[in-house]
Design a protein around this motif. Structure first.
Motif, PDB file in Angstrom:
ATOM      1  N   THR A   1       3.511  -3.698   7.914  1.00 49.20           N
ATOM      2  CA  THR A   1       3.280  -2.444   7.194  1.00 49.20           C
ATOM      3  C   THR A   1       3.325  -2.667   5.695  1.00 49.20           C
ATOM      4  O   THR A   1       2.467  -2.182   4.945  1.00 49.20           O
TER       5      THR A   1
ATOM      6  N   LYS B   1      -1.132   2.276  15.122  1.00 47.05           N
ATOM      7  CA  LYS B   1      -0.703   2.610  13.765  1.00 47.05           C
ATOM      8  C   LYS B   1      -1.173   3.998  13.351  1.00 47.05           C
ATOM      9  O   LYS B   1      -0.402   4.796  12.804  1.00 47.05           O
TER      10      LYS B   1
ATOM     11  N   ASN C   1       6.988  -4.585  13.290  1.00 48.26           N
ATOM     12  CA  ASN C   1       5.828  -4.099  12.539  1.00 48.26           C
ATOM     13  C   ASN C   1       6.123  -3.803  11.069  1.00 48.26           C
ATOM     14  O   ASN C   1       5.214  -3.516  10.306  1.00 48.26           O
TER      15      ASN C   1
END
Length: 358
Positions: free
Chosen positions: A16, A229, A12
């Motif tokens: 990001t 998230k 991730n």
């Protein structure tokens, strides 16, 4: 200006970083950006609204097993003929610039069509002689040729005397009083192994996010949560510390929010091993080569770290991209580092570096 932004979808961290850029791009009327992700099935991404109708490809990614890179499984899963077809499918000639975050399809499409390309990634920092784990020929090959671009604009926690940018932090700067909870993010480790690591510490609460968790559940002192998230950022801002693999983006957020950090680098992963070496050298984290309860016990009693104020707004970078003066890398990096504030404890460690790397 029309830009294609290629992002490595494995893990991730790349997403990001791209999310910070996308939010800023969306505020501009002088830029149109399309996004291409590879390395993960499209339905496995989450919180992707900011990228609009993004393209998704299989690409190339590293296979892991039991917290280690499996080179044999990586080569076995690679579909090179499909990769080549996808590279040819990308209409790179429709764009003025291709930005790349360690994503092979967009990088090779840019090269194939002779379109200007810039790598904005943590991996790009390793083309410079910075602190890093001695790599194999395979590691050096991957760094250079996995996603080749015309210009390498690396991102790191410090510039080490080279044209390297600081990270941009997506989360806001609200300061929550620390709770007694610890955030755990070890996506490459097995759930049972993580449970065995943390179960003995019944006096502490752990919230573990893991891609194999499909429904949130409480098991003793451990809360298991599926990826989210928004939930992740909320816990990160209020926790007392973080146990994680040595990925770049999460470590950057921990440093920015002043969260003490215990890292277990992914075995065989050159980037993570190098990250661990750098964090320990700068006195910013403790590292363990394997999941080790004794190390966790020692780390839990350590005090919090002082925060490093990294920038959140990438407008300086975006203005530089639009201006197209892409050889003026040093002045760009100098502007960005002028926004960073290091605590005295980190400055002391930086002063110990060789003069060429300060």
């Amino acid at each position: 200006m029309k830009i294609l932004y290629g992002v490595q979808g494995t893990g991730n961290g790349h997403t990001t970083r791209a999310r910070v850029m996308a939010k800023a791009f969306n505020q501009r009327s002088d830029i149109q950006v399309d996004y291409l992700f590879s390395g993960r099935d499209k339905d496995k991404y989450f919180d992707m609204e900011v990228f609009g109708d993004f393209a998704s490809y299989r690409g190339l990614s590293f296979e892991t097993k039991g917290g280690k890179i499996s080179k044999s499984a990586t080569f076995k899963s690679a579909k090179f003929s499909e990769l080549y077809r996808d590279i040819k499918r990308v209409r790179a000639s429709d764009y003025d610039l291709i930005i790349n975050d360690f994503e092979p399809i967009s990088a090779w499409a840019a090269k194939r069509n002779n379109i200007p390309s810039i790598s904005i990634s943590h991996q790009a920092a390793f083309v410079h002689p910075i602190p890093q784990q001695p790599g194999t020929l395979f590691d050096k090959f991957i760094t250079r040729y996995f996603a080749p671009t015309d210009l390498h604009l690396g991102v790191h926690w410090y510039h080490f005397g080279h044209a390297i940018m600081p990270p941009f932090i997506e989360a806001d700067d609200s300061h929550c009083p620390p709770s007694r909870t610890y955030l755990v993010y070890l996506p490459f480790e097995e759930v049972d192994d993580i449970n065995a690591l943390l179960d003995p510490f019944s006096e502490h609460d752990f919230i573990c996010f893991h891609p194999k968790i499909e429904q949130d559940v409480q098991a003793g002192n451990i809360q298991w949560r599926r990826p989210s998230k928004a939930d992740f950022v909320n816990i990160l801002q209020s926790c007392s510390g973080v146990i994680a693999n040595a990925g770049f983006e999460l470590a950057s957020e921990c440093l920015h929010f002043g969260k003490k950090l215990l890292i277990k680098p992914l075995s065989g992963q050159y980037e993570q091993l190098s990250n661990a070496k750098t964090l320990v050298q700068l006195g910013l984290a403790q590292s363990m080569p394997t999941l080790d309860s004794d190390t966790v016990e020692e780390w839990l009693i350590k005090p919090a770290i002082e925060r490093i104020a990294y920038p959140q707004n990438p407008d300086i970078l975006i203005d530089w991209l639009v201006k197209r003066d892409w050889k003026a890398v040093n002045s760009l990096c100098e502007q960005l580092w002028s926004k960073v504030r290091f605590p005295q404890s980190v400055v002391t460690q930086l002063d110990k570096l060789p003069i060429a790397n300060r």
